[in-house]
Design a protein around this motif. Structure first.
Motif, PDB file in Angstrom:
ATOM      1  N   UNK A 121       3.186 -31.031   7.147  1.00  0.00           N
ATOM      2  CA  UNK A 121       3.216 -32.433   7.575  1.00  0.00           C
ATOM      3  C   UNK A 121       2.361 -33.341   6.703  1.00  0.00           C
ATOM      4  N   UNK A 122       1.296 -32.793   6.122  1.00  0.00           N
ATOM      5  CA  UNK A 122       0.501 -33.612   5.206  1.00  0.00           C
ATOM      6  C   UNK A 122       1.374 -34.080   4.042  1.00  0.00           C
ATOM      7  N   UNK A 123       2.184 -33.153   3.519  1.00  0.00           N
ATOM      8  CA  UNK A 123       3.090 -33.524   2.431  1.00  0.00           C
ATOM      9  C   UNK A 123       4.106 -34.563   2.891  1.00  0.00           C
ATOM     10  N   UNK A 124       4.551 -34.448   4.147  1.00  0.00           N
ATOM     11  CA  UNK A 124       5.482 -35.448   4.674  1.00  0.00           C
ATOM     12  C   UNK A 124       4.823 -36.819   4.728  1.00  0.00           C
ATOM     13  N   UNK A 125       3.562 -36.856   5.167  1.00  0.00           N
ATOM     14  CA  UNK A 125       2.843 -38.124   5.176  1.00  0.00           C
ATOM     15  C   UNK A 125       2.648 -38.684   3.783  1.00  0.00           C
ATOM     16  N   UNK A 126       2.336 -37.806   2.819  1.00  0.00           N
ATOM     17  CA  UNK A 126       2.189 -38.247   1.432  1.00  0.00           C
ATOM     18  C   UNK A 126       3.497 -38.832   0.913  1.00  0.00           C
ATOM     19  N   UNK A 139       9.899 -40.891  10.008  1.00  0.00           N
ATOM     20  CA  UNK A 139       9.686 -39.458   9.788  1.00  0.00           C
ATOM     21  C   UNK A 139      10.197 -38.692  11.007  1.00  0.00           C
ATOM     22  N   UNK A 140      11.116 -37.777  10.776  1.00  0.00           N
ATOM     23  CA  UNK A 140      11.622 -36.913  11.833  1.00  0.00           C
ATOM     24  C   UNK A 140      10.869 -35.602  11.847  1.00  0.00           C
ATOM     25  N   UNK A 141      10.262 -35.281  12.991  1.00  0.00           N
ATOM     26  CA  UNK A 141       9.484 -34.049  13.131  1.00  0.00           C
ATOM     27  C   UNK A 141      10.298 -33.055  13.952  1.00  0.00           C
ATOM     28  N   UNK A 142      10.674 -31.958  13.334  1.00  0.00           N
ATOM     29  CA  UNK A 142      11.489 -30.931  13.979  1.00  0.00           C
ATOM     30  C   UNK A 142      10.575 -29.764  14.308  1.00  0.00           C
ATOM     31  N   UNK A 143      10.288 -29.607  15.596  1.00  0.00           N
ATOM     32  CA  UNK A 143       9.265 -28.641  15.972  1.00  0.00           C
ATOM     33  C   UNK A 143       9.320 -28.418  17.475  1.00  0.00           C
ATOM     34  N   UNK A 144       8.133 -28.353  18.086  1.00  0.00           N
ATOM     35  CA  UNK A 144       8.037 -28.030  19.508  1.00  0.00           C
ATOM     36  C   UNK A 144       8.016 -29.266  20.400  1.00  0.00           C
ATOM     37  N   UNK A 147      -1.790 -35.152  11.870  1.00  0.00           N
ATOM     38  CA  UNK A 147      -1.974 -35.175  10.422  1.00  0.00           C
ATOM     39  C   UNK A 147      -1.176 -36.308   9.795  1.00  0.00           C
ATOM     40  N   UNK A 148      -0.001 -36.557  10.320  1.00  0.00           N
ATOM     41  CA  UNK A 148       0.818 -37.645   9.787  1.00  0.00           C
ATOM     42  C   UNK A 148       0.390 -38.993  10.342  1.00  0.00           C
ATOM     43  N   UNK A 149       0.143 -39.067  11.668  1.00  0.00           N
ATOM     44  CA  UNK A 149       0.207 -40.374  12.324  1.00  0.00           C
ATOM     45  C   UNK A 149      -0.961 -40.734  13.213  1.00  0.00           C
ATOM     46  N   UNK A 150      -2.052 -39.978  13.217  1.00  0.00           N
ATOM     47  CA  UNK A 150      -3.169 -40.330  14.094  1.00  0.00           C
ATOM     48  C   UNK A 150      -3.694 -41.721  13.766  1.00  0.00           C
ATOM     49  N   UNK A 164      -0.271 -43.361   9.047  1.00  0.00           N
ATOM     50  CA  UNK A 164      -0.386 -43.625  10.482  1.00  0.00           C
ATOM     51  C   UNK A 164       0.383 -44.849  10.954  1.00  0.00           C
ATOM     52  N   UNK A 165       0.946 -45.609  10.043  1.00  0.00           N
ATOM     53  CA  UNK A 165       1.802 -46.719  10.473  1.00  0.00           C
ATOM     54  C   UNK A 165       3.293 -46.385  10.339  1.00  0.00           C
TER      55      UNK A 165
END
Length: 882
Positions: free
Chosen positions: A519-524, A167-172, A234-237, A250-251
């Motif tokens: 991000x929740x949708x990305x995790x889903x 998952x690529x997170x484009x943000x801060x 939200x995605x990876x804790x 989270x994996x």
């Protein structure tokens, strides 16, 4: 603190605004959505402009620019076939754009758009944010509740945690040393970044000091300790932490692409570069809850995101308002995500006896009072899709019916399309459980298993009640786009979410915004890809799979309340377990019916039985709420659209079908828009449900019961600045009050000031002679009973000609795909600087002139004068200084 939150909420929810100060030329320039003199060139595919040379395509374009005398600086370069080939450039003068357009091989020229961090936008920002200092505080909602709402808990129980998905997170950027992301952060000499870690890589495109105005300082380390995206937790804790947080996937492996500095803004040339790098580095999913003002699918970042999605990668985004989808959130095939409030109500557990099964959560703040001991169950129906189970009526009537038969306690299980949220049960003893748990109990009952339930009288799972849990968040904005894409694809939990901050900022916070739901949708999506594979075809299918299995969200918890408009909820709340377990494929996931002028009545829906047994299906229409999106009194977009009566009607070529294993059948759905609605640009919507005994899927639709081409585009009132618009303003911020000469030296020049109450695909300003006659389409500035002012002489009322026949001297400037304006008093407007030259940089001869401004209505024909709104400026002179 409480009063501050209340004041903030009042401001964000109100569509009213205070009178804005008329800007100076410099203030208008600073407030512009566009970076001055900055453009993105898209180059056509091919080896070179000329086959006689062996230099790269980019170098040949640059050489052609130098030959034409165009001075420029090069920023980001893009060279990924099928996605984007081009470059970001800064020009010494925007007048050189005309010369650029004449160079062979230049496919498109788009202005570079400023993009602020999510905090700048209403729906993207954390609407509420509270730093959490005590991990054991009793008033912190367990974020596991979001997993219960969406079936993530059941997918985790199957051992699916998104492992192997990137998952690529484009943000801060990411504080990858956070303990929820790295269990060895305190080990001396160890690194929490790179292969083998949760955050496997990424790139910093800008550096800490970047504010949007200065030069980026990129490097390979995307560590962020001054902002921190809410996406990561939200995605990876990692689970088993003191906060009770567990990421959706989270994996999964993360890569961070940092595009913001610690303050200021970024721009869409950098966003596009980050999207392309994430694509080239093999990210299966790209997520970014940010974007610039748009509403059209044509922005550079939206174009790039659309092409990435077409290659089978999943892209999840936020959005920012009705007819205002952010860029890249307006991209075709991307997944813009609305927000649903976290249920955060205490959820109790009932224990199951007689069969080996985990405790079943039921939606109640406290244990079911006075219900002691083990109780046998009785199913009122063994058909999971029976709508009149216990009576075709409200829940309270159903409960009365079973109570009359001797039932003491009722357990209501959700339908496949229902969200796990509070319901009204009157004074009856009843609880709500999920669809999956209800089906399990019914199956056991039907099989004759001696099963009982027990309601322990102690221990609540969660401790904070939210009466709006499971509903669309009040801050969540809506679609559609001007080109009639729904604008919202899905909804996910985004209200009152416990998430992470950089360690230096407090580590944890309770926040709300689509920066959480996106991000929740990305995790889903990661869980879905883990289940179905990561082929391009699988990636392209993710949005359809999540849409057709989502749970509809009602407008309130009142029993029988209509479903929220599709413009606000998309297909509804994500249900990941249903998405993975479905045995039926329904396609398409969504249908855009367009407006009445471009309406298409007949649509084909395909239904495929992928199982190994014959299945009978029922097809029915479920309307959702219709909303008016334009304020009839002001013509502005209504940021809090009201529910209005009216719904489409739908007929089917077949209402029941039976499919053998692996068989596909196509049905035709024929739509009729609602009649007799008012002129507030009403958006109607709903769902086509395809129901079998064990599952329900659906197709989402949306349309406009009006003609977009008839919607006003230009603001002609005096309400924003206190003067009628459009207007010609001096550089010092004063409305021109009579014929005025300008030398165009220093600050002796005017600029055009206007507001867009709707978007336009083409806004053009042409120079005409001062005596040219025109009847403008814009009426005198009295739209809301405004009395004539000293400025009314601006309007030429002669009927001597139309602009198709009017003699124009030359174009001053042109803007394509302009977004609508917001109500921000310091930026909710558009401006166009006038420097005494034509668009091609040729100086205008001394003389007396007017300017003709034309704005194309949405869906208008560029060759049809009636499809434009027009305005003639007051007289001005171009003079050479003595």
């Amino acid at each position: 603190m409480k009063s501050g939150k209340a004041l903030l909420a009042l401001i964000l929810c109100s569509s009213a605004f205070a009178l804005a100060p008329i800007p100076t030329a410099q203030q208008a320039k600073d407030a512009s959505n566009y970076v001055p003199n900055a453009f993105i060139l898209e180059l056509s595919n091919g080896d070179a402009v000329s086959k006689r040379t062996l230099v790269s395509r980019h170098e040949e374009i640059y050489a052609a620019m130098r030959t034409r005398g165009i001075a420029f600086d090069i920023g980001e370069e893009y060279n990924t076939p099928n996605i984007f080939i081009g470059a970001a450039i800064r020009l010494s003068s925007s007048n050189d754009v005309t010369k650029l357009s004449e160079i062979p091989g230049v496919k498109a020229i788009r202005p570079i758009v400023k993009v602020y961090a999510p905090e700048h936008y209403l729906s993207l920002r954390p609407v509420s944010s509270t730093v959490v200092k005590d991990p054991k505080a009793s008033d912190i909602p367990d974020t596991y509740s979001t997993h219960v709402m969406t079936g993530v808990d059941k997918v985790h129980a199957q051992g699916n945690f998104g492992q192997g998905i990137k998952i690529g997170i484009i943000d801060t950027g990411i504080d990858y040393n956070h303990p929820l992301l790295c269990d060895h952060a305190d080990d001396e000499g160890s690194s929490c970044f790179g292969p083998g870690n949760k955050v496997i890589g990424g790139y910093d495109f800008v550096g800490d000091a970047f504010n949007g105005e200065d030069t980026p300082s990129p490097d390979h380390n995307p560590l962020d300790e001054c902002n921190g995206p809410r996406d990561v937790c939200i995605i990876a804790a990692s689970p088993d932490n003191t906060m009770g947080i567990s990421g959706v996937a989270y994996n999964a492996s993360l890569a961070s692409y940092r595009i913001f500095g610690c303050i200021g803004y970024t721009s869409d040339d950098i966003i596009s570069a980050a999207l392309i790098m994430a694509y080239n580095q093999g990210m299966n999913i790209l997520t970014l809850s940010l974007g610039g003002a748009n509403g059209w699918t044509t922005g550079t970042a939206s174009v790039v995101a659309s092409r990435i999605a077409a290659q089978g990668r999943v892209v999840t985004t936020g959005l920012d308002g009705a007819w205002y989808a952010s860029d890249p959130g307006a991209g075709i095939g991307v997944i813009p995500v609305a927000s649903v409030d976290n249920i955060v109500s205490p959820i109790q557990n009932m224990t199951v006896e007689g069969v080996n099964h985990d405790p079943i959560p039921y939606f109640m703040a406290t244990p079911l009072h006075g219900v002691n001991g083990s109780m046998p169950i009785y199913a009122t129906s063994t058909n999971f899709s029976q709508p009149d189970d216990a009576g075709t009526c409200m829940f309270t009537q159903k409960l009365a019916n079973v109570a009359a038969k001797g039932a003491k306690v009722a357990v209501i299980y959700n339908s496949d399309t229902g969200a796990f949220a509070a319901i009204s049960v009157g004074g009856y003893t009843a609880v709500l459980i999920s669809a999956a748990d209800g089906k399990f109990l019914v199956e056991q009952f039907a099989a004759g298993v001696n099963i009982t339930l027990n309601f322990p009288q102690g221990g609540a799972a969660f401790a904070v009640a939210n009466p709006d849990g499971g509903l669309i968040s009040s801050f969540s904005t809506i679609g559609p786009t001007f080109d009639m894409y729904p604008g919202v694809a899905l909804a996910a939990p985004g209200g009152n979410i416990l998430s992470t901050l950089p360690i230096k900022l407090g580590s944890y916070a309770l926040e709300s915004g689509t920066s959480m739901s996106c991000p929740f949708a990305a995790g889903a999506a990661a869980l879905v890809l883990k289940a179905i594979g990561t082929t391009p075809a699988a990636g392209e299918a993710v949005m359809r799979i999540l849409q057709t299995t989502a749970a509809g969200v009602a407008g309130s918890h009142t029993d029988g309340a209509p479903l929220k408009s599709v413009a606000q909820q998309g297909a509804g709340l994500i249900q990941v377990d249903r998405a993975i377990a479905m045995q039926t494929i329904v396609s398409p996931g969504q249908i855009a019916l367009n407006d009445t002028e471009h309406f298409k009545a007949n649509h084909t829906i395909s239904i495929t039985n992928t199982g190994n047994k014959t299945v009978a299906y029922k097809i029915r229409h479920v309307p959702a709420g219709t909303v008016g999106t334009i304020d009839a009194s002001t013509h502005d977009v209504d940021t809090t659209p009201a529910l209005i009566p009216g719904a489409a009607t739908v007929t089917f070529s077949a209402s029941t079908i039976t499919l053998h294993a692996q068989q596909t059948h196509h049905i035709t759905a024929t739509f009729s828009p609602p009649d007799g609605l008012n002129t507030t640009l009403p958006v109607y919507s709903g769902f086509i449900e395809v129901t079998a005994a064990n599952e329900t899927l659906k197709v989402t639709y949306l349309g406009v019961a009006a003609t977009l081409r008839e919607t006003p585009v230009l603001d002609t009132s005096s309400e924003f600045f206190g003067i009628p618009l459009p207007a010609l303003i001096t550089a010092q911020g004063r409305p021109q009050g009579g014929p005025t000469n300008y030398t165009f030296q220093g600050e002796d020049f005017p600029f055009f000031l206007f507001r867009m109450v709707f978007g336009t695909a083409l806004l053009r300003i042409d120079l005409v002679d001062k005596d040219e006659q025109l009847t403008p389409s814009i009426p005198l500035p009295s739209r809301r009973g405004i009395a004539p002012t000293p400025f009314t002489w601006w309007w030429t009322e002669s009927t001597a000609g139309t602009f198709s026949k009017i003699k124009t001297i030359g174009p001053i400037g042109e803007m394509d795909y302009v977004a609508r304006s917001t109500n921000d008093p310091f930026g909710g407007y558009s401006s166009f600087g006038f420097q005494g030259t034509f668009a091609n940089a040729t100086r205008i001869n001394d003389g007396q002139y007017r300017a003709l401004l034309r704005a194309l209505k949405v869906n208008g024909n560029r060759n049809n004068e009636e499809d434009f709104e027009s305005w003639m400026s007051p007289q001005f002179g171009v003079v050479t200084p003595a």
